[in-house]
Design an enzyme around this catalytic site. Structure first.
Site, PDB file in Angstrom:
ATOM      1  N   CYS A  98       0.856  -1.189   0.000  1.00 15.65           N
ATOM      2  CA  CYS A  98       0.000   0.000   0.000  1.00 15.65           C
ATOM      3  C   CYS A  98       0.892   1.239   0.000  1.00 15.65           C
ATOM      4  O   CYS A  98       1.685   1.425   0.916  1.00 15.65           O
ATOM      5  CB  CYS A  98      -0.897  -0.029   1.238  1.00 15.65           C
ATOM      6  SG  CYS A  98      -1.793   1.507   1.476  1.00 15.65           S
ATOM      7  N   CYS A 102      -4.066   7.071  -1.525  1.00 18.40           N
ATOM      8  CA  CYS A 102      -5.399   7.122  -2.148  1.00 18.40           C
ATOM      9  C   CYS A 102      -6.438   7.733  -1.222  1.00 18.40           C
ATOM     10  O   CYS A 102      -7.367   8.405  -1.676  1.00 18.40           O
ATOM     11  CB  CYS A 102      -5.831   5.714  -2.559  1.00 18.40           C
ATOM     12  SG  CYS A 102      -4.647   4.941  -3.648  1.00 18.40           S
ATOM     13  N   THR A 189      -3.883   4.801   7.576  1.00 18.01           N
ATOM     14  CA  THR A 189      -2.855   4.489   6.583  1.00 18.01           C
ATOM     15  C   THR A 189      -1.950   5.698   6.325  1.00 18.01           C
ATOM     16  O   THR A 189      -2.440   6.792   6.024  1.00 18.01           O
ATOM     17  CB  THR A 189      -3.553   4.082   5.263  1.00 18.01           C
ATOM     18  OG1 THR A 189      -4.252   2.870   5.501  1.00 18.01           O
ATOM     19  CG2 THR A 189      -2.544   3.877   4.145  1.00 18.01           C
ATOM     20  N   GLU A 255       0.065   1.686   9.206  1.00 17.87           N
ATOM     21  CA  GLU A 255      -1.184   2.095   9.859  1.00 17.87           C
ATOM     22  C   GLU A 255      -0.851   2.482  11.295  1.00 17.87           C
ATOM     23  O   GLU A 255      -0.007   1.847  11.917  1.00 17.87           O
ATOM     24  CB  GLU A 255      -2.233   0.966   9.892  1.00 17.87           C
ATOM     25  CG  GLU A 255      -2.685   0.476   8.535  1.00 17.87           C
ATOM     26  CD  GLU A 255      -1.731  -0.543   7.948  1.00 17.87           C
ATOM     27  OE1 GLU A 255      -1.072  -1.259   8.728  1.00 17.87           O
ATOM     28  OE2 GLU A 255      -1.614  -0.612   6.717  1.00 17.87           O
ATOM     29  N   HIS A 290     -13.304   5.753  -3.126  1.00 15.43           N
ATOM     30  CA  HIS A 290     -12.277   4.907  -2.510  1.00 15.43           C
ATOM     31  C   HIS A 290     -12.456   3.425  -2.851  1.00 15.43           C
ATOM     32  O   HIS A 290     -11.480   2.699  -2.968  1.00 15.43           O
ATOM     33  CB  HIS A 290     -12.321   5.133  -0.992  1.00 15.43           C
ATOM     34  CG  HIS A 290     -11.027   4.815  -0.327  1.00 15.43           C
ATOM     35  ND1 HIS A 290      -9.812   5.202  -0.836  1.00 15.43           N
ATOM     36  CD2 HIS A 290     -10.747   4.134   0.820  1.00 15.43           C
ATOM     37  CE1 HIS A 290      -8.840   4.780  -0.043  1.00 15.43           C
ATOM     38  NE2 HIS A 290      -9.379   4.113   0.960  1.00 15.43           N
ATOM     39  N   TYR A 294      -9.467   0.749  -5.006  1.00 12.90           N
ATOM     40  CA  TYR A 294      -8.890  -0.560  -4.650  1.00 12.90           C
ATOM     41  C   TYR A 294      -8.399  -1.357  -5.858  1.00 12.90           C
ATOM     42  O   TYR A 294      -7.902  -2.469  -5.702  1.00 12.90           O
ATOM     43  CB  TYR A 294      -9.858  -1.352  -3.759  1.00 12.90           C
ATOM     44  CG  TYR A 294      -9.601  -1.004  -2.311  1.00 12.90           C
ATOM     45  CD1 TYR A 294      -8.840  -1.822  -1.505  1.00 12.90           C
ATOM     46  CD2 TYR A 294     -10.043   0.193  -1.774  1.00 12.90           C
ATOM     47  CE1 TYR A 294      -8.540  -1.483  -0.202  1.00 12.90           C
ATOM     48  CE2 TYR A 294      -9.758   0.555  -0.474  1.00 12.90           C
ATOM     49  CZ  TYR A 294      -9.006  -0.290   0.313  1.00 12.90           C
ATOM     50  OH  TYR A 294      -8.687   0.060   1.597  1.00 12.90           O
ATOM     51  N   CYS A 296      -5.801  -0.628  -6.974  1.00 15.26           N
ATOM     52  CA  CYS A 296      -4.370  -0.693  -6.609  1.00 15.26           C
ATOM     53  C   CYS A 296      -3.964  -2.130  -6.311  1.00 15.26           C
ATOM     54  O   CYS A 296      -2.837  -2.535  -6.581  1.00 15.26           O
ATOM     55  CB  CYS A 296      -4.084   0.195  -5.403  1.00 15.26           C
ATOM     56  SG  CYS A 296      -4.904  -0.353  -3.892  1.00 15.26           S
ATOM     57  N   GLU A 444      -6.542  -5.293   4.512  1.00 11.72           N
ATOM     58  CA  GLU A 444      -6.989  -3.970   4.057  1.00 11.72           C
ATOM     59  C   GLU A 444      -7.995  -4.128   2.916  1.00 11.72           C
ATOM     60  O   GLU A 444      -8.956  -3.362   2.812  1.00 11.72           O
ATOM     61  CB  GLU A 444      -5.791  -3.131   3.609  1.00 11.72           C
ATOM     62  CG  GLU A 444      -6.189  -1.684   3.339  1.00 11.72           C
ATOM     63  CD  GLU A 444      -5.105  -0.894   2.621  1.00 11.72           C
ATOM     64  OE1 GLU A 444      -3.923  -1.278   2.699  1.00 11.72           O
ATOM     65  OE2 GLU A 444      -5.449   0.089   1.965  1.00 11.72           O
TER      66      GLU A 444
END
Ligand SMILES: Cc1cc2nc3c(=O)[nH]c(=O)nc-3n(C[C@H](O)[C@H](O)[C@H](O)COP(=O)(O)OP(=O)(O)OC[C@H]3O[C@@H](n4cnc5c(N)ncnc54)[C@H](O)[C@@H]3O)c2cc1C
Length: 502
Positions: A98, A102, A189, A255, A290, A294, A296, A444
């Site tokens: 991650c 974002c 995050t 996190e 969002h 994802y 990503c 996540e």
């Protein structure tokens, strides 16, 4: 001077007065901590990508008139949203983790339209303030953390019903200079790697929750803020020396819990203050952006598919039919996630404020797939890897003059493959499915942007059963009392439109 490169970004984080706790101790300089540094490296990639592939990761903003990092851009077209997705996949491929930006990007975009609509109803001045804030962060090229999730206490109760009122972040004081907020945000995050944090409500609010309807921005090192670092599975491997056992020694996610202990926020950085009826609009628009961000994870999926193909090759079975078939299955699942996400971006529409919002139904389908498919992709990767992935001796044993040669003799795969390379690929698969980066790739994927049920609720709201029932009845020539042609929802209207532009 604006930050340009990854190296300049890392430099910009140094010397701040951050109060960060890790393993029960204050961290003197987070940038230099070996467990924290891989997460900073991942964010640094977002700068280097913008510098090296400027079309993909940077864009001209009409707000500041500058060429800005795409993570700070307010979407001016459906194409902008599509390009966000392409950039997200690329960064997933480059980091295998991650890269933490974002949430900030999606917070800025959702706030852009929501502040406009709050102002329209209440004659407030939030939108103008937000635009000034965006100009500032675009000019400086800052990283923005998006803090939505409150600790929430008893999940069956609203904020004002909680035994401890601080389990949701709230306004505790107002004066002519600004507001004071208290509470915490969980699972944040990249917060320690951010320059500014935007805090927002986490759920729909009622009149009794008016103090909780607050949005604001604070520097990450503002007085009163404390961070308590979240542990990740196998994280201390980064502190053991060597680079093999970590699996991905350069990059990781981050996190932490943020505690806001009476933090002052000047009015110029307050973007909602008591307009509780807009909390649900903000949460829905934020999660709409969002949940499609994802995609990503398909970049991480590409890495895991590549690692699985590499280990099957090292093991001497790259062309065996069931291995090929499993790689096809992994690819199919991965592309299914991408397909829904990028389709959601293509089906975007313009909001009243002028920025663009992707399609909600498809964003929810994308995220719902993400709650499931990476687990199946991870299962297949573990199947292909074999048991050595979890029983492998350590790098120190490989380097030991007595055990090293034994390991090199017994851990060999097909002829010509270096034992250490084989170990490295196995450790990467472990890292992504059980270790540090499984946090980003699996859990996540499950809970970020809302747990699976949150997407099912949104899908249920938009699935239009009456419209679909009528389609069936029309064809079956059924005549009953229901209206003959219920109106199509926004989603179906967009599905049948030939162009995504309004
Ligand atoms: C790795 C990771 C990174 C994250 N990053 C961020 C970030 O950067 N910013 C941010 O704001 N948030 C972030 N999150 C938080 C994420 O959005 C939450 O984890 C998610 O919303 C779920 O909340 P929770 O973890 O408190 O779980 P819970 O809300 O406790 O959910 C646990 C289960 O209980 C169910 N449940 C909860 N409440 C109810 C209810 N009232 N009725 C029925 N069922 C219920 C849920 O559906 C779920 O199945 C991150 C999470 C993770 C795991």
């Amino acid at each position: 001077m604006p930050i340009k490169t990854g190296a300049e970004y890392i430099q910009s984080l140094k010397g701040r007065k951050m109060k960060v706790y890790l393993f029960g101790e204050l961290v003197p300089e987070p940038v230099d901590h070996p467990m924290i540094r891989p997460s900073i490296n991942a964010v640094a990639e977002t700068y280097d990508l913008a510098a090296s592939e400027s079309e993909l990761a940077s864009v001209k903003s009409s707000i500041s008139g500058l060429q800005v990092n795409r993570f700070l851009h307010i979407a001016e077209s459906a194409e902008d949203l599509v390009n966000q997705n392409k950039m997200q996949r690329k960064l997933g491929q480059l980091t295998g983790t991650c890269f933490q930006r974002c949430v900030g990007m999606d917070a800025l975009n959702s706030l852009y339209s929501v502040t406009y609509e709050i102002d329209e109803k209440h004659k407030t001045g939030y939108h103008k303030r937000l635009v000034e804030f965006i100009k500032m962060i675009q000019t400086e090229n800052f990283v923005i953390g998006g803090a939505m999730t409150d600790p929430k206490g008893d999940r069956s109760k609203a904020p004002h019903e909680q035994e401890d009122p601080d389990v949701f972040l709230r306004v505790v004081e107002k004066n002519d200079k600004g507001i004071v907020v208290r509470g915490a945000k969980a699972h944040q995050t990249g917060c320690i790697n951010s320059h500014w944090i935007i805090f927002m409500p986490t759920m729909r609010l009622q009149e009794n929750d008016v103090d909780y309807a607050v949005v604001g921005a604070v520097p990450a090192d503002a007085p009163g803020i404390t961070y308590i670092y979240g542990r990740q599975s196998c994280d201390t491997r980064s502190m053991e020396g060597g680079d093999l056992d970590a699996g991905n020694s350069k990059f990781a996610g981050q996190e932490a819990m943020i505690i806001f202990d009476n933090v002052f926020v000047p009015w110029e950085y307050v973007f909602m203050n008591g307009e509780y009826e807009f909390a649900s609009m903000l949460v829905e628009r934020f999660t709409c952006y969002h949940r499609r961000s994802y995609v990503c994870k398909t970049g991480l999926g590409d890495v895991l598919i590549g690692a699985s193909a590499a280990i099957s090759d090292y093991n001497g079975i790259p062309n065996v039919s069931h291995i090929r078939d499993k790689l096809v299955e992994m690819t199919h699942l991965n592309e299914t996630i991408y397909a829904a996400g990028i389709a959601s971006s293509y089906q975007a529409h313009r909001t009243k404020s002028g920025n663009w919002l992707n399609d909600d139904m498809l964003a929810n389908v994308c995220k719902h797939n993400v709650t499931r498919f990476p687990y199946e992709i991870g299962r297949l990767a573990q199947d292909i890897a074999g048991g050595l992935m979890v029983t492998l001796p350590s790098e120190k044993d490989l380097r030991n003059p007595e055990t090293g040669p034994i390991l090199r003799k017994y851990l060999r795969g097909r002829k010509g493959v270096d034992v250490e390379d084989r170990m490295r690929i196995l450790r990467l698969i472990e890292n992504m499915t059980l270790g540090r980066n499984a946090v980003g790739y699996l859990t996540e994927s499950m809970h970020g942007a809302g747990s699976p049920q949150a997407q099912r609720i949104q899908i249920a709201r938009q699935m239009q059963l009456e419209y679909k029932k009528q389609l069936a009845k029309n064809l079956a020539n059924v005549k009953d009392d229901t209206p003959s042609s219920p109106e199509m929802s926004d989603y179906f209207q967009r599905v049948f439109k030939t162009s995504s532009k309004n």
